[in-house]
Design an enzyme around this catalytic site. Sequence first.
Site, PDB file in Angstrom:
ATOM      1  N   TYR A 158       0.838  -1.204   0.000  1.00 58.11           N
ATOM      2  CA  TYR A 158       0.000   0.000   0.000  1.00 58.11           C
ATOM      3  C   TYR A 158       0.872   1.253   0.000  1.00 58.11           C
ATOM      4  O   TYR A 158       0.722   2.148  -0.846  1.00 58.11           O
ATOM      5  CB  TYR A 158      -0.908  -0.047   1.226  1.00 58.11           C
ATOM      6  CG  TYR A 158      -1.680   1.204   1.542  1.00 58.11           C
ATOM      7  CD1 TYR A 158      -2.635   1.705   0.663  1.00 58.11           C
ATOM      8  CD2 TYR A 158      -1.490   1.876   2.755  1.00 58.11           C
ATOM      9  CE1 TYR A 158      -3.364   2.849   0.968  1.00 58.11           C
ATOM     10  CE2 TYR A 158      -2.214   3.007   3.070  1.00 58.11           C
ATOM     11  CZ  TYR A 158      -3.152   3.490   2.174  1.00 58.11           C
ATOM     12  OH  TYR A 158      -3.881   4.609   2.478  1.00 58.11           O
ATOM     13  N   LYS A 162       1.559   4.172  -3.088  1.00 57.14           N
ATOM     14  CA  LYS A 162       1.306   5.589  -2.836  1.00 57.14           C
ATOM     15  C   LYS A 162       2.575   6.425  -3.050  1.00 57.14           C
ATOM     16  O   LYS A 162       2.523   7.536  -3.596  1.00 57.14           O
ATOM     17  CB  LYS A 162       0.781   5.788  -1.417  1.00 57.14           C
ATOM     18  CG  LYS A 162      -0.600   5.196  -1.173  1.00 57.14           C
ATOM     19  CD  LYS A 162      -1.685   6.019  -1.845  1.00 57.14           C
ATOM     20  CE  LYS A 162      -3.070   5.605  -1.389  1.00 57.14           C
ATOM     21  NZ  LYS A 162      -4.136   6.491  -1.892  1.00 57.14           N
TER      22      LYS A 162
END
Length: 345
Positions: A158, A162
């Site tokens: 994750y 990002k």
Amino acid sequence: MGRRRVVIIGGLGFLGQELCKALLRAGKLAGDEISNIILVDISIPEPRPAFCSDPRVEVQVGSATDEDLCKKLMESSGDSLSVFHLAGIMSGQGEKDFDLALSANLDATRNMLQAARKAREGVPDKVRFVFTSTAAAFGETDESPVGDTTKLVPLNTYGMTKACCELLINDFTRKGFLDGRSARLPTVVVRPGIPNAASTSCFSGVVREPLHGVDCALPVGRHLVHAVSSTRAIVGGLQALHDAQWPMGLVDRAVNLPSISITLQEMIDSLHRVVNSNDHHKLGKITDQIDPFLNKVVAGMACRKMTHERAMKLGLPEPGDLDTIIREFLEDFGELAVVAASSEV
């Protein structure tokens, strides 16, 4: 006053809905009148939120993984155009499904950036693009607290996706393709509804569930330090970041949104201060059921403490203390609460 069309990817998620409501109340963005707001999400909640009946609101079912949809969303009929890209796969789900995280977080963002670029080629009024990054982009570091310029070495998929998107936004902006800004979000508390797939969802559950009269088992230690912010501060921060005049010559477009560092025990203490002592027996019970793996993950997070100097220079709002955050939750989302806030402040 000009006119501005707003697209919110992930617009029917929690933050997307709150941002939409705030924009409708404000009626303008970057000094322009908001002509319409397009909410894009993979599904529509039933019943539809009441604000969707506003004639300025349009709902589109779909995903930014669809390149054709991204191109269609960039059609603005001469209005200025802003995009808030809030959608993504969260940390827990991202660790379980690497390919889904790449597609939903990285590929979808690249699709939106390319569509925004192509839509305004040869036009000086570029798309203003606000991207929600995450404090999980921080990982392996000796720095504490972590700041705006701390090197990003994420420790989960994750955070990696990002961080990649932050670099894309920096370069798309440097090249003059669009006007991008990345907001590194701390954990948002207190979220309403059911727990999400984030590793840190217990930082909302520890307050939300007891207020609803539901028992809560904590999967991580009560004294682990973690950076959080309030819903109101995050939504206000996204609006302010969008409107901010960027410092001349600064290529980096990422900003740590303001946060406070707290523990679960401090949240419990605050909950008991906010709720009248005569009503404490109505609160759901809080117990400890430590998940060793999750406890290690949260304990090892670099975003235990975050500084936010750049946000302060840009005029972004700070959250209040924990008592204020819990009172705000009861004011904004307290319809299911079995207790009310005390009148003492």
